[in-house]
Design a protein around this motif. Sequence first.
Motif, PDB file in Angstrom:
ATOM      1  N   PRO A 144     -15.380   0.952  -5.641  1.00  0.00           N
ATOM      2  CA  PRO A 144     -14.560   1.546  -4.621  1.00  0.00           C
ATOM      3  C   PRO A 144     -14.570   0.341  -3.590  1.00  0.00           C
ATOM      4  CG  PRO A 144     -15.951   2.981  -5.213  1.00  0.00           C
ATOM      5  CD  PRO A 144     -16.305   1.970  -6.208  1.00  0.00           C
ATOM      6  N   ARG A 145     -13.518   0.323  -2.857  1.00  0.00           N
ATOM      7  CA  ARG A 145     -13.322  -0.625  -1.807  1.00  0.00           C
ATOM      8  C   ARG A 145     -14.393  -0.595  -0.781  1.00  0.00           C
ATOM      9  NH1 ARG A 145      -7.472  -2.366  -1.825  1.00  0.00           N
ATOM     10  NH2 ARG A 145      -7.392  -2.362   0.696  1.00  0.00           N
ATOM     11  N   PRO A 176     -10.027  -4.492  -6.235  1.00  0.00           N
ATOM     12  CA  PRO A 176      -9.023  -3.434  -6.171  1.00  0.00           C
ATOM     13  C   PRO A 176      -7.885  -3.475  -5.107  1.00  0.00           C
ATOM     14  CG  PRO A 176     -11.065  -2.269  -5.000  1.00  0.00           C
ATOM     15  CD  PRO A 176     -11.261  -3.720  -5.650  1.00  0.00           C
ATOM     16  N   THR A 177      -6.858  -3.459  -5.523  1.00  0.00           N
ATOM     17  CA  THR A 177      -5.581  -3.546  -4.358  1.00  0.00           C
ATOM     18  C   THR A 177      -4.828  -2.272  -4.064  1.00  0.00           C
ATOM     19  OG1 THR A 177      -4.397  -4.463  -6.094  1.00  0.00           O
ATOM     20  CG2 THR A 177      -5.554  -6.071  -4.735  1.00  0.00           C
ATOM     21  N   GLU A 178      -4.112  -2.388  -3.239  1.00  0.00           N
ATOM     22  CA  GLU A 178      -3.126  -1.294  -2.950  1.00  0.00           C
ATOM     23  C   GLU A 178      -1.908  -2.007  -2.534  1.00  0.00           C
ATOM     24  OE1 GLU A 178      -3.674   1.712  -3.128  1.00  0.00           O
ATOM     25  OE2 GLU A 178      -5.834   1.927  -2.845  1.00  0.00           O
ATOM     26  N   GLN A 179      -0.578  -1.375  -2.905  1.00  0.00           N
ATOM     27  CA  GLN A 179       0.754  -1.944  -2.687  1.00  0.00           C
ATOM     28  C   GLN A 179       0.874  -2.717  -1.349  1.00  0.00           C
ATOM     29  OE1 GLN A 179       3.384   1.337  -3.283  1.00  0.00           O
ATOM     30  NE2 GLN A 179       3.067   2.088  -1.289  1.00  0.00           N
ATOM     31  N   TRP A 180       0.198  -2.328  -0.438  1.00  0.00           N
ATOM     32  CA  TRP A 180       0.671  -3.077   1.037  1.00  0.00           C
ATOM     33  C   TRP A 180      -0.321  -4.263   1.331  1.00  0.00           C
ATOM     34  CZ3 TRP A 180      -1.304   2.171   0.527  1.00  0.00           C
ATOM     35  CH2 TRP A 180      -2.714   2.360   0.931  1.00  0.00           C
ATOM     36  N   ASP A 181      -1.396  -4.502   0.458  1.00  0.00           N
ATOM     37  CA  ASP A 181      -2.068  -5.674   0.605  1.00  0.00           C
ATOM     38  C   ASP A 181      -1.308  -7.094   0.465  1.00  0.00           C
ATOM     39  OD1 ASP A 181      -4.417  -4.151   0.577  1.00  0.00           O
ATOM     40  OD2 ASP A 181      -4.907  -4.059  -1.317  1.00  0.00           O
ATOM     41  N   MET A 182      -1.566  -7.828   1.458  1.00  0.00           N
ATOM     42  CA  MET A 182      -0.950  -9.082   1.415  1.00  0.00           C
ATOM     43  C   MET A 182      -1.881 -10.207   0.935  1.00  0.00           C
ATOM     44  SD  MET A 182       2.243  -8.589   2.623  1.00  0.00           S
ATOM     45  CE  MET A 182       2.739 -10.162   3.350  1.00  0.00           C
ATOM     46  N   PRO A 183      -1.512 -10.858  -0.215  1.00  0.00           N
ATOM     47  CA  PRO A 183      -2.572 -12.000  -0.553  1.00  0.00           C
ATOM     48  C   PRO A 183      -2.311 -13.120   0.200  1.00  0.00           C
ATOM     49  CG  PRO A 183      -0.568 -11.811  -1.944  1.00  0.00           C
ATOM     50  CD  PRO A 183      -0.422 -10.620  -1.081  1.00  0.00           C
ATOM     51  N   LEU A 184      -3.252 -14.032   0.292  1.00  0.00           N
ATOM     52  CA  LEU A 184      -3.266 -15.208   1.182  1.00  0.00           C
ATOM     53  C   LEU A 184      -3.221 -16.403   0.252  1.00  0.00           C
ATOM     54  CD1 LEU A 184      -6.352 -14.471   3.426  1.00  0.00           C
ATOM     55  CD2 LEU A 184      -3.926 -14.353   3.935  1.00  0.00           C
ATOM     56  N   ARG A 206      -7.473 -14.162  -6.896  1.00  0.00           N
ATOM     57  CA  ARG A 206      -6.176 -14.116  -6.887  1.00  0.00           C
ATOM     58  C   ARG A 206      -5.614 -14.387  -5.513  1.00  0.00           C
ATOM     59  NH1 ARG A 206      -5.212  -8.278  -9.178  1.00  0.00           N
ATOM     60  NH2 ARG A 206      -7.152  -8.378  -7.514  1.00  0.00           N
ATOM     61  N   GLY A 207      -6.644 -14.544  -4.377  1.00  0.00           N
ATOM     62  CA  GLY A 207      -5.913 -14.704  -3.220  1.00  0.00           C
ATOM     63  C   GLY A 207      -5.964 -13.419  -2.469  1.00  0.00           C
ATOM     64  N   GLN A 208      -6.335 -12.408  -3.051  1.00  0.00           N
ATOM     65  CA  GLN A 208      -6.385 -10.955  -2.413  1.00  0.00           C
ATOM     66  C   GLN A 208      -7.538 -10.882  -1.419  1.00  0.00           C
ATOM     67  OE1 GLN A 208      -4.274  -8.323  -2.661  1.00  0.00           O
ATOM     68  NE2 GLN A 208      -2.862  -9.093  -4.325  1.00  0.00           N
TER      69      GLN A 208
END
Length: 200
Positions: A3-4, A171-179, A132-134
């Motif tokens: 979990p995050r 783990p990612t969410e749809q609003w996460d912005m990769p760099l 992945r840059g997340q």
Amino acid sequence: MQPRQQIRQQVRHARRQLSAEQQEHAAHAVMTRFMALPSVIASQHIALYLSFDGELDTAPLINACWQAGKSVYLPVVHPFSQGHLLFLHYTPTTPMQSNRYGIAEPKLDIRYLLPTHQLEVIATPLVAFDDRGQRLGMGGGYYDRTLALCAHPSATAVGLAHDCQHWGQLPTEQWDMPLPHILTPSHHWHWSATNSRPLS
């Protein structure tokens, strides 16, 4: 996949275990990498932040930007729009105060406010990052919203971190912005728009 919040706890703990000597070395190594970025060299308006809770020390980086004649802006928690940031011009004499999270920020004065879309480089804090840059932040979504709103055509987002903050896959969410860029003391991680693997 963990979990995050559990990842946040583990990485923050590892970050806080770094010695003062390790912190100093890391800060200067990342400062050197940051100031060598072509986008930083070409920019005048740069958003940075003050370090907190074991984050990579940004003081050398802020001083280097000042010495290079660049304008530095710090985030201020928006007083009315929940979850959003404002960016104010920061100098050695800027009056400061603590926000609701105990982090120092400039006292709100609209005379020193720069619209987000005019920022050319945005350095972002993070708790962890992956291959992945997340990025994984503290959970408030402030920088995800900032990056989504930044409309400057050549704006560059750069994550700053210790090497110990690297996590294989987050783990990612749809609003996460990769760099597109993440700088650590030992590495410049760079992802192109068409390549999900680090380029350097």
